[in-house]
Design a protein around this motif. Structure first.
Motif, PDB file in Angstrom:
ATOM      1  N   MET A  10       0.863  -1.178   0.000  1.00 56.92           N
ATOM      2  CA  MET A  10       0.000   0.000   0.000  1.00 56.92           C
ATOM      3  C   MET A  10       0.898   1.224   0.000  1.00 56.92           C
ATOM      4  N   TYR A  56       6.424  -4.399  11.928  1.00 55.98           N
ATOM      5  CA  TYR A  56       6.810  -2.988  11.738  1.00 55.98           C
ATOM      6  C   TYR A  56       6.474  -2.143  12.966  1.00 55.98           C
ATOM      7  N   VAL A  76      -2.961  -7.370   1.835  1.00 49.25           N
ATOM      8  CA  VAL A  76      -2.826  -8.699   1.232  1.00 49.25           C
ATOM      9  C   VAL A  76      -2.551  -9.761   2.295  1.00 49.25           C
ATOM     10  N   ALA A 100       3.255  -8.360   7.866  1.00 49.84           N
ATOM     11  CA  ALA A 100       4.478  -7.593   8.150  1.00 49.84           C
ATOM     12  C   ALA A 100       4.260  -6.474   9.158  1.00 49.84           C
TER      13      ALA A 100
HETATM   14  S1  SF4 Z   1      -0.534  -7.308   6.621  1.00 49.30           S
HETATM   15 FE1  SF4 Z   1       0.044  -5.203   7.118  1.00 49.30          FE
HETATM   16  S2  SF4 Z   1       1.934  -4.910   5.959  1.00 49.30           S
HETATM   17 FE2  SF4 Z   1       0.905  -6.684   5.067  1.00 49.30          FE
HETATM   18  S3  SF4 Z   1      -0.357  -5.911   3.430  1.00 49.30           S
HETATM   19 FE3  SF4 Z   1      -1.624  -5.934   5.243  1.00 49.30          FE
HETATM   20  S4  SF4 Z   1      -1.398  -3.912   6.076  1.00 49.30           S
HETATM   21 FE4  SF4 Z   1       0.275  -4.157   4.679  1.00 49.30          FE
END
Ligand code: SF4
Ligand SMILES: Cc1cc2nc3c(=O)[nH]c(=O)nc-3n(C[C@H](O)[C@H](O)[C@H](O)COP(=O)(O)OP(=O)(O)OC[C@H]3O[C@@H](n4cnc5c(N)ncnc54)[C@H](O)[C@@H]3O)c2cc1C
Ligand code: SF4
Ligand code: SF4
Ligand code: SF4
Lengths: 452, 388, 347
Positions: free
Chosen positions: C26, C61, C53, C57
């Motif tokens: 994104m 983060y 998606v 991650a």
């Molecule tokens: S899980 Fe978090 S880092 Fe991965 S696509 Fe979704 S919002 Fe982005």
């Protein structure tokens, strides 16, 4: 030693003719739910000459004969309804010719589909034939004798539509050839004359197929199983129609089954795409999923399960052992693709009534011209009650097919009767005449497609 | 015997008779179960055999000599185990062996099987020959009896008595001597290893032989054994531990490959040789050793190597297993497995058909002769090729 | 029912909004990120629910130990915005239903190895010196779904399924009696050390990350290590984001067995997911996007000069193994690489 037995020994040699109990026992049973039916003799000829001699002997002595290939129909179609001689044709299994440019091969009819596939893969990797999903020991002759369909059904139809020439031993023991081979040319075409409808699909009741010219088709280097899933069975016909519009899939099959749970009440559509390069494959994936099926994905009612998986030979018979029981039998019906939802719903009800986890499958034949829909019923060979449940479920399913206005494919004797009851009188009369002319003594797999 | 006492009573009905087990790995033909290749009647296929056994145990069918022949025509080659897609595949051959055991227990076995077993019991070898003659093969070799050397070279019955197989035993012994391997032999003390009697269903005799052998090996202080025959290799390695016999077992192909690698023996140049290799079932499918004999052959300077169509896991058995080299249920036809195999070697355009088993050696040598191929193809144990 | 512990105050005070700012899938600035994450925390809709998606991650983060990813998944379910089409969700949910009998609870003590749903890979560990002496839980593939950590449903917008089933799974695992469990898959490890605490689910055993275990075991076997010398790249799986404190063991293991850990763009925090879950997502273009990131990922491995691509996750291996080997790089499980290092053969 009976004289027929001695004659058979004289024809094929001692090793390949038997009237011993062990052989008769073995040939009295098939893999499905049928009750055993005992032959009096078993014989395994190696050549057409030997086969002719056996048939002549049978005709003279009015002894019933039952041709046998792999014996894989499950429906008891090669069990001797009236005793007599089982003719195991699997020794007649030579590959006689492959014409690569003309895309056909001539084989003896007792050859197994597994052997053909293996041979082409090794020697003509750019060619393939349509192998049925049956165990690979199934034979070409047996499959044609029941109008089988294989893994090229979607583009090219029934396996019997893929015949380029035929040699048959008639009930008299004489030989007849059809197609270009009949006029002494090569085996490169079936048409214009004469027609062969007299032997294909007849369960061997009109003659024994001995040689076949099989059409071969381009075999692409890569072949992948792209899997799509929907929950609503009503979508299945349209999904198949959409894919079939592309005319690119090599095989197109929808399945649903109670076990494993992942398949339960869901419909998996296996789309076999092929290509000589990654570009070709990606183009097909793109057209299939990003164009033709995009609406299903967008609406959240259909999804890509997997792409890129290699296609391997189906080991369908594993489903025979879900219940550690070593057996299953199915009713196959040829129905319009639009019947899928109803067939599925009614079938799973039948399964439920008989305590069998439901398993259904529909394979598209031609450009959605029809579909082979199957209802499989597993049983435990060591438990008679489950065998009876399966047998009853099969009968109910045969009746269901009739009720839905479908046609039963490779019906067992029970289903054949249902079909004959509904048969157009003109066709019925013709079938009777044909049988009388070809097989006046009624020796050919009697009981099958028999018009009273 | 009835079904309830049969070890696989909850399994045997699960065979679907689907016939996957008729094929080799590459699906090239339906003739990879040797008895089925020979007779081509369903009763002789794996599935047919299992259904007959079940019918017999069930009381559906009476025992008959023909039934016994069908059961005993199984050579224990394990192709069915390799190919059966079902989860019980590991036990397919065991189900057949257990049926043989049932027949042994009831004394209802084919005559030739009876002779074989009696001979082993009385004479320690299937041929019914005198123990003294076990030393015939050693003549002029100057071999030491086993007395604490690093290895025991266990020759086995075929290598000891069969005049053709003796060649392989001699060649192997010479190579070991050349390489300076410290080894000894048992000579007339040696008795049958028991592999075949087990495959023929005579469990008690296996136990008896295993215990005798283990006792002798242990008393002599044997730690490492080289076997000429993959059959001995199999039973020593996989069954003797059940009777308390833990030894390090090597097949001669493994030792020879190693000696070549270390440069302790040298393969003679054979510029005109075109070699193919026939996998012995008890080395291949039973013990998954496909590479050692091929390494040996690859070390021969100048020789070309060609696989037969059916090889390794998919190899067609020579038809000699489970005592069939003696009982010969599969002989007498151009479809005898050994003869099919000889023709396959010819199709591979080989002029040497290499083997690594004394059974295969005798079976295939006879077959090559009957096929009239003896001027074209020589059948040789890998050890014989190295001493050529 | 278990509730996610998510602290919006942390977001208020957060001066990075790294969760979404760093998202590879994104494009979002800090301002918007703050707005959107707070919307989600407040139970409101956000485009993030559609564009995510599910790569896990953001869970790593976030510098403040909050649980942005779990929050996203929870909200996807609450607002009925499942990333995958319904039939895939149904099929996924049904996959985890055990159907081949009850598990056999063999008692063990001390430390055990849990194969989770990867019993079919047992051959890769059984008999190896690395795992010597470790009793194995879930060794029978017919019973493996009784040990399924369920975390896969994070890809399906289904925390409810996880929360419903996890207790039973934990009980089955605990019934074996081992005090410490080494998890073969880091998804299991993440379940018991990150997800469970975040939802207040109690776990009665101690979990050990496979990599930490391997590292320590290799230290014990130091004398047997023979330097491998290969150039390796590492394919970091999504679930490793739940245990970023264990990620350094990758480098430590590589160092110990003397393989060269190649630099690449998609390394460590910037790892790129294998794409398996993206393939089937509802969002327009997902199939192509999946193919694109897979290609980028593999091109990156090639550019980095990797001879071997090390996987920990069997699902990544299944998705990328074939294309990786087509690219001339050998795919290998971490455990197999370690086995090679101590001179064992891998099949
Ligand atoms: S899980 Fe978090 S880092 Fe991965 S696509 Fe979704 S919002 Fe982005
Ligand atoms: C698991 C499983 C999956 C299957 N899937 C498929 C599938 O996908 N497609 C499909 O088409 N079928 C399928 N079948 C059904 C069947 O196995 C095949 O159609 C098979 O090809 C039949 O050939 P066979 O040699 O076994 O015939 P057999 O059973 O030996 O014979 C079939 C009939 O033909 C007669 N016959 C045999 N040989 C000749 C001959 N040479 N001349 C004249 N008559 C002859 C017999 O008397 C009998 O009536 C499946 C079966 C199983 C068990
Ligand atoms: S042994 Fe296995 S492969 Fe052979 S017929 Fe029986 S079930 Fe089929
Ligand atoms: S072991 Fe060999 S001979 Fe015996 S049934 Fe199996 S394939 Fe046939
Ligand atoms: S989830 Fe973490 S990174 Fe995102 S805004 Fe909140 S505290 Fe900051």
């Amino acid at each position: 030693m009976s004289s027929i037995h001695q004659e058979l020994v004289n024809i094929v040699g001692e090793d390949y003719a038997s009237n011993r109990r062990e052989e008769l026992f073995t040939y009295s049973k098939d893999l499905g739910t049928s009750q055993p039916l005992w032959p009096e003799y078993v014989v395994a000829p190696k050549t057409t000459d030997e086969l002719q001699a056996v048939v002549r002997l049978a005709n003279e002595t009015k002894t019933p004969i039952v041709p046998l290939g792999g014996g894989m129909t499950l429906a008891g179609l090669a069990l001797p309804q009236q005793g007599g001689v089982i003719i195991d044709l699997k020794r007649m299994d030579k590959i006689l010719e492959v014409n690569e440019q003309g895309r056909y091969m001539v084989v003896e009819a007792g050859i197994s589909h597994g052997k053909i596939t293996s041979y082409l893969k090794k020697n003509h990797p750019n060619l393939m034939h349509s192998e049925p999903g049956a165990p690979p020991a199934a034979t070409v002759g047996g499959n044609l004798a029941i109008h089988g369909q294989g893994d090229l059904a979607h583009p090219y139809g029934f396996n019997t539509d893929m015949v380029n020439g035929l040699e048959v031993v008639l009930p008299t023991g004489d030989i007849a050839r059809f197609g270009s081979c009949a006029v002494g040319s090569g085996w490169y075409t079936m048409h214009p004359l004469p027609d062969i409808g007299l032997f294909l699909g007849w369960n061997g009741a009109t003659g024994i197929i001995t040689k076949v010219s099989l059409k071969l088709y381009p075999c692409k280097k890569f072949r992948e199983n792209n899997m799509f899933v929907v929950e609503n069975e009503e979508f299945v016909p349209d999904v198949l129609f959409e894919i079939s519009h592309l005319g690119m899939a090599e095989d197109l099959i929808a399945t649903s089954s109670e076990i494993p749970p992942m398949m339960n009440r869901l419909h998996y559509i296996s789309i076999i795409n092929t290509g000589d390069s990654e570009e070709e494959l990606e183009f097909k994936r793109h057209m299939t999923f990003d164009v033709q099926l995009a609406k299903y994905i967008r609406n959240g009612v259909g999804g890509i399960v997997s792409l890129y998986d290699e296609r391997s030979r189906p080991q369908v018979s594993k489903s025979a052992d879900w219940k550690k029981g070593g057996g299953f039998e199915y009713v196959g019906a040829i129905v319009p693709v639009s019947f899928y939802p109803e067939c599925y719903r009614r079938g799973s009800e039948i399964s439920g009534r008989h305590f069998i986890p439901y398993t259904v499958l529909g394979r598209v034949i031609g450009s959605c011209h029809s579909m082979m829909f199957s209802w499989s019923y597993a049983f435990n060979r060591a438990d008679d009650a489950t065998v009876k449940h399966a047998r009853d479920a099969l009968h109910e399913t045969d009746e269901l097919v009739m009720e839905l206005n479908g046609t039963i494919w490779k019906p067992a004797i029970f289903g054949q009767k249902l079909m004959l009851e509904r048969m157009d009188p003109g066709a019925l009369r013709l079938m009777k005449e044909v049988k009388k002319i070809l097989d006046p003594n009624g020796i050919m797999n009697p009981g099958n497609w028999e018009v009273d | 015997m009835n079904l309830m006492e049969y070890k696989y009573k909850d399994m045997i009905h699960r065979c679907f008779r689907c016939g996957y087990c008729k094929f080799p790995t590459d699906w090239s033909d339906i003739t990879n179960c040797p008895p089925y290749a020979r007779f081509r009647l369903e009763s002789y296929s794996t599935g047919g055999r299992l259904w007959l056994i079940r019918a017999w145990l069930n009381g559906e069918l009476e025992w008959s000599p023909n039934l016994a022949n069908i059961v005993y025509s199984c050579v224990g080659c394990k192709n069915c185990v390799e190919k059966c897609p079902h989860s019980f595949n590991d036990d397919v051959v065991n189900m057949i062996i257990a049926a043989k055991t049932a027949m042994v227990d009831e004394g209802k076995i084919p005559k030739a099987v009876g002779e074989f077993l009696t001979n082993v019991q009385l004479h320690g070898n299937p041929y019914g020959m005198a123990a003294k003659r076990r030393e015939d093969w050693m003549e002029g070799l100057n071999l030491e009896p086993y007395k604490g050397q690093e290895f025991l070279f266990y020759v086995g019955c075929e290598g000891s008595y069969d005049t053709r197989a003796q060649g392989a035993a001699r060649a192997t012994a010479k190579l070991l001597q050349q390489a300076g391997v410290s080894f000894g032999v048992l000579g007339s003390q040696e008795i049958s290893d028991g592999n075949e009697v087990e495959m023929m269903g005579e469990d008690a005799l296996l136990e008896d032989l295993a215990k005798k052998n283990i006792k002798m090996f242990t008393e002599l202080g044997v730690k490492k054994i080289i076997t000429l025959s993959p059959h001995s290799y199999n039973v020593f390695k996989n069954r003797y531990p059940d009777f308390g016999g833990e030894f390090q077992i090597y097949h001669h192909s493994q030792i020879l490959a190693n000696l070549l690698k270390k440069g302790l023996i040298k393969a003679p140049e054979q510029a005109d040789a075109r070699i193919t290799f026939h996998d012995p079932c008890f080395l291949g499918r039973w013990n998954e050793e496909y590479s050692a004999p091929r390494k040996v052959l690859a070390a021969i300077p100048g020789a070309a190597f060609a696989e037969m169509g059916r090889n390794k896991k998919g190899a067609l058995c020579c038809g000699g297993g489970a005592g069939n080299f003696y009982t010969d249920f599969l002989g007498g036809s151009e479809d005898s497995p050994a003869r099919i195999r000889a023709r396959e070697a010819d199709e591979a355009k080989a002029n040497i058909l290499a083997v690594a088993c004394p059974n295969c050696l005798t079976m295939l040598e006879d077959a090559v002769k009957v096929e009239g191929l003896e001027d074209k193809i020589k059948v040789r144990d890998i050890s014989e090729i190295l001493t050529a | 029912m278990y509730e996610l512990k998510f602290d919006p105050d942390l977001c208020m005070a957060c001066d990075t909004q790294d969760c979404l700012v760093k998202c590879q899938h994104m494009d979002i600035d800090q301002e918007a990120a703050r707005t959107e994450i707070l919307k989600l925390a407040g139970g409101e809709d956000s485009f993030v629910l559609r564009d995510c998606v599910t790569c896990y991650a953001c869970e790593e983060y976030c510098p403040n130990g909050n649980h942005p990813f779990y929050l996203i998944v929870k909200m996807q379910e609450e607002l009925g915005m499942f990333p995958l089409p319904d039939p895939l969700v149904k099929s996924g949910v049904q996959v985890g239903i055990p159907f081949r009998g009850e598990p056999v609870i063999d008692e063990m003590e001390g430390t055990a190895l849990n194969m989770g749903v990867f019993s079919p890979l047992l051959g890769r560990v059984a008999g190896s010196k690395l795992f010597e002496g470790l009793p194995i839980i879930s060794h029978d593939s017919r019973k493996m779904f009784h040990y399924f950590c369920q975390l896969m449903y994070l890809h399906y917008g289904k925390t409810s399924v996880i929360n419903e089933r996890l207790d039973g799974i934990i009980q089955t695992l605990a019934a074996h009696g081992a005090k410490e469990i080494v998890h073969f898959h880091d998804e299991c490890y993440g379940t018991y050390t990150s997800y469970a605490p975040a939802f207040g689910i109690e776990v009665p055993f101690k979990s050990i990350h496979l990599f930490e275990f391997l590292y320590n075991r290799l230290l014990e076997l130091k004398d047997e290590i023979r330097p491998l010398g290969y150039k390796v790249v590492y394919q970091r799986p999504c679930s490793s984001r739940l245990s970023s404190d264990k990620h350094p063991f990758v480098a430590k293991i590589f160092d110990l067995i003397s393989v060269e850990y190649m630099d690449r763009e998609y390394k460590d925090e910037n790892a790129m997911c294998c794409g398996a879950t993206i393939l089937g997502q509802k969002k327009e273009g997902s199939r192509v996007y999946c193919a694109e990131i897979q290609k980028k990922n593999i091109d990156d491995m090639k550019k980095a000069g990797g001879q071997i691509c090390v996987f920990n996750c069997p699902a990544c291996m299944q998705t990328l193994g074939m294309p990786v080997s087509k690219a001339g790089i050998m795919p290998l499980f971490m455990s197999d690489l370690c086995r090679l290092a101590i001179g064992e053969k891998v099949g």
